[in-house]
Design a protein around this motif. Structure first.
Motif, mmCIF file in Angstrom:
data_model
loop_
_atom_site.group_PDB
_atom_site.id
_atom_site.type_symbol
_atom_site.label_atom_id
_atom_site.label_comp_id
_atom_site.label_asym_id
_atom_site.label_seq_id
_atom_site.Cartn_x
_atom_site.Cartn_y
_atom_site.Cartn_z
ATOM 1 N N LEU A 131 0.842 -1.191 0.000
ATOM 2 C CA LEU A 131 0.000 0.000 0.000
ATOM 3 C C LEU A 131 0.873 1.236 0.000
ATOM 4 C CD1 LEU A 131 -0.467 1.747 2.911
ATOM 5 C CD2 LEU A 131 -1.504 -0.398 3.564
ATOM 6 N N VAL A 132 0.310 2.316 -0.527
ATOM 7 C CA VAL A 132 0.965 3.620 -0.487
ATOM 8 C C VAL A 132 -0.039 4.635 0.054
ATOM 9 C CG1 VAL A 132 2.622 3.186 -2.346
ATOM 10 C CG2 VAL A 132 0.416 4.192 -2.890
ATOM 11 N N VAL A 133 0.497 5.651 0.732
ATOM 12 C CA VAL A 133 -0.308 6.735 1.275
ATOM 13 C C VAL A 133 0.270 8.041 0.767
ATOM 14 C CG1 VAL A 133 -1.135 7.883 3.360
ATOM 15 C CG2 VAL A 133 -0.722 5.402 3.400
ATOM 16 N N GLU A 134 -0.585 8.896 0.271
ATOM 17 C CA GLU A 134 -0.187 10.250 -0.090
ATOM 18 C C GLU A 134 -0.988 11.224 0.772
ATOM 19 O OE1 GLU A 134 2.313 11.098 -1.816
ATOM 20 O OE2 GLU A 134 2.708 9.452 -3.206
ATOM 21 N N VAL A 135 -0.275 12.098 1.458
ATOM 22 C CA VAL A 135 -0.886 13.187 2.211
ATOM 23 C C VAL A 135 -0.831 14.392 1.288
ATOM 24 C CG1 VAL A 135 -0.776 14.611 4.292
ATOM 25 C CG2 VAL A 135 -0.091 12.187 4.393
ATOM 26 N N LEU A 136 -1.986 14.880 0.882
ATOM 27 C CA LEU A 136 -2.026 15.930 -0.127
ATOM 28 C C LEU A 136 -1.472 17.253 0.394
ATOM 29 C CD1 LEU A 136 -5.528 15.337 -1.753
ATOM 30 C CD2 LEU A 136 -3.318 14.305 -2.344
ATOM 31 N N SER A 137 -0.751 17.927 -0.483
ATOM 32 C CA SER A 137 -0.267 19.287 -0.267
ATOM 33 C C SER A 137 -0.749 20.114 -1.449
ATOM 34 C CB SER A 137 1.257 19.328 -0.226
ATOM 35 O OG SER A 137 1.753 18.614 0.870
ATOM 36 N N PRO A 138 -1.000 21.399 -1.241
ATOM 37 C CA PRO A 138 -1.480 22.220 -2.367
ATOM 38 C C PRO A 138 -0.578 22.141 -3.599
ATOM 39 C CG PRO A 138 -1.682 23.437 -0.312
ATOM 40 C CD PRO A 138 -0.936 22.164 0.008
ATOM 41 N N SER A 139 0.735 22.073 -3.389
ATOM 42 C CA SER A 139 1.656 22.089 -4.530
ATOM 43 C C SER A 139 1.736 20.762 -5.270
ATOM 44 C CB SER A 139 3.055 22.500 -4.058
ATOM 45 O OG SER A 139 3.563 21.546 -3.144
ATOM 46 N N THR A 140 1.300 19.654 -4.655
ATOM 47 C CA THR A 140 1.444 18.346 -5.304
ATOM 48 C C THR A 140 0.144 17.554 -5.405
ATOM 49 O OG1 THR A 140 2.008 17.280 -3.198
ATOM 50 C CG2 THR A 140 3.852 18.123 -4.540
ATOM 51 N N ALA A 141 -0.982 18.141 -5.029
ATOM 52 C CA ALA A 141 -2.250 17.393 -4.983
ATOM 53 C C ALA A 141 -2.616 16.780 -6.328
ATOM 54 C CB ALA A 141 -3.371 18.295 -4.484
ATOM 55 N N SER A 142 -2.488 17.530 -7.421
ATOM 56 C CA SER A 142 -2.872 16.965 -8.714
ATOM 57 C C SER A 142 -1.914 15.852 -9.138
ATOM 58 C CB SER A 142 -2.952 18.049 -9.789
ATOM 59 O OG SER A 142 -1.703 18.649 -9.989
ATOM 60 N N GLU A 143 -0.639 15.999 -8.849
ATOM 61 C CA GLU A 143 0.338 14.942 -9.150
ATOM 62 C C GLU A 143 -0.020 13.673 -8.368
ATOM 63 O OE1 GLU A 143 3.778 13.403 -11.100
ATOM 64 O OE2 GLU A 143 2.714 15.269 -11.444
ATOM 65 N N ASP A 144 -0.356 13.838 -7.092
ATOM 66 C CA ASP A 144 -0.670 12.694 -6.226
ATOM 67 C C ASP A 144 -1.955 11.990 -6.636
ATOM 68 O OD1 ASP A 144 1.589 13.216 -4.713
ATOM 69 O OD2 ASP A 144 0.501 14.237 -3.108
ATOM 70 N N THR A 145 -2.965 12.754 -7.042
ATOM 71 C CA THR A 145 -4.279 12.150 -7.303
ATOM 72 C C THR A 145 -4.493 11.758 -8.762
ATOM 73 O OG1 THR A 145 -5.280 14.343 -7.569
ATOM 74 C CG2 THR A 145 -5.405 13.332 -5.383
ATOM 75 N N VAL A 146 -3.686 12.285 -9.670
ATOM 76 C CA VAL A 146 -3.882 11.955 -11.082
ATOM 77 C C VAL A 146 -2.753 11.053 -11.576
ATOM 78 C CG1 VAL A 146 -4.167 12.867 -13.417
ATOM 79 C CG2 VAL A 146 -5.177 14.083 -11.482
ATOM 80 N N ARG A 147 -1.575 11.618 -11.728
ATOM 81 C CA ARG A 147 -0.493 10.854 -12.347
ATOM 82 C C ARG A 147 -0.031 9.691 -11.464
ATOM 83 N NH1 ARG A 147 4.116 13.757 -15.993
ATOM 84 N NH2 ARG A 147 5.360 13.974 -14.117
ATOM 85 N N LYS A 148 0.205 9.972 -10.184
ATOM 86 C CA LYS A 148 0.667 8.893 -9.299
ATOM 87 C C LYS A 148 -0.390 7.813 -9.143
ATOM 88 C CE LYS A 148 4.031 11.141 -6.282
ATOM 89 N NZ LYS A 148 4.327 11.426 -4.862
ATOM 90 N N SER A 149 -1.650 8.209 -9.072
ATOM 91 C CA SER A 149 -2.731 7.234 -8.932
ATOM 92 C C SER A 149 -2.675 6.197 -10.053
ATOM 93 C CB SER A 149 -4.077 7.957 -8.935
ATOM 94 O OG SER A 149 -5.132 7.043 -8.950
#
Length: 171
Positions: A89-107
């Motif tokens: 499993l992986v966990v991403e804690v969203l930050s304003p500067s990386t939220a789209s990277e975390d939820t779109v590309r990394k997903s």
């Protein structure tokens, strides 16, 4: 930047390498770090001892070097920097500067890389969502928010993690 130049960057620099592009992030806010650490701690306390729960974990797949906020690997290796085994499993804690990277590309990368579960923590919205990989995308397994702040996640054969959103996101 070449892969060799990227791998020679100094330790502590938060940068990911994706298809020849370096993505640099500023240091995380204190609240981000606390949430990340608390989540890693509750996962580590709850799951089987043989698993390796890491913060700022390096994961290498193809020409991509990612650094999830928290990752759980099937084996412990204290010397590894970029693990090429698939995280459970992986966990991403969203930050304003990386939220789209975390939820779109990394997903998409995590799903294609066969990561079993993907957890997304949004401190601003005070939510935690758990997704499970169905082989073609992500199915929502659990959502925690202000109205439903507690829940339990089964992580394969390794155990269950009881989550309390208020405890994880307290200041």
């Amino acid at each position: 930047m070449s892969l060799e130049e990227y791998l020679a960057l100094p330790e502590g620099m938060h940068a990911e390498y994706v298809d020849g592009e370096v993505i640099v992030s500023p240091p995380a806010a204190s609240g981000h770090n606390k949430a990340q650490r608390r989540i890693a701690n509750v996962i580590e306390e709850s799951l089987a001892d043989e698993l390796d729960v890491r913060t700022e974990a390096g994961w290498q797949r193809q020409q991509r070097y990612r650094i999830p906020d928290v990752a759980v690997f099937p084996e412990k290796d204290p010397a590894v920097v970029y693990d090429d085994s698939t995280p459970i499993l992986v966990v991403e804690v969203l930050s304003p500067s990386t939220a789209s990277e975390d939820t779109v590309r990394k997903s998409g990368e995590y799903q294609q890389g066969e990561v079993t579960q993907y957890w997304i923590v949004d401190r601003d919205r005070r939510t935690l969502s758990v997704f499970v990989n169905n082989g073609e995308g992500w199915d929502r397994l659990l959502d925690l928010d202000e109205k439903s702040p507690t829940g339990t996640v089964t992580v394969g054969e390794w155990g269950e993690v009881a989550l309390d959103l208020d405890a994880l996101l307290r200041p």
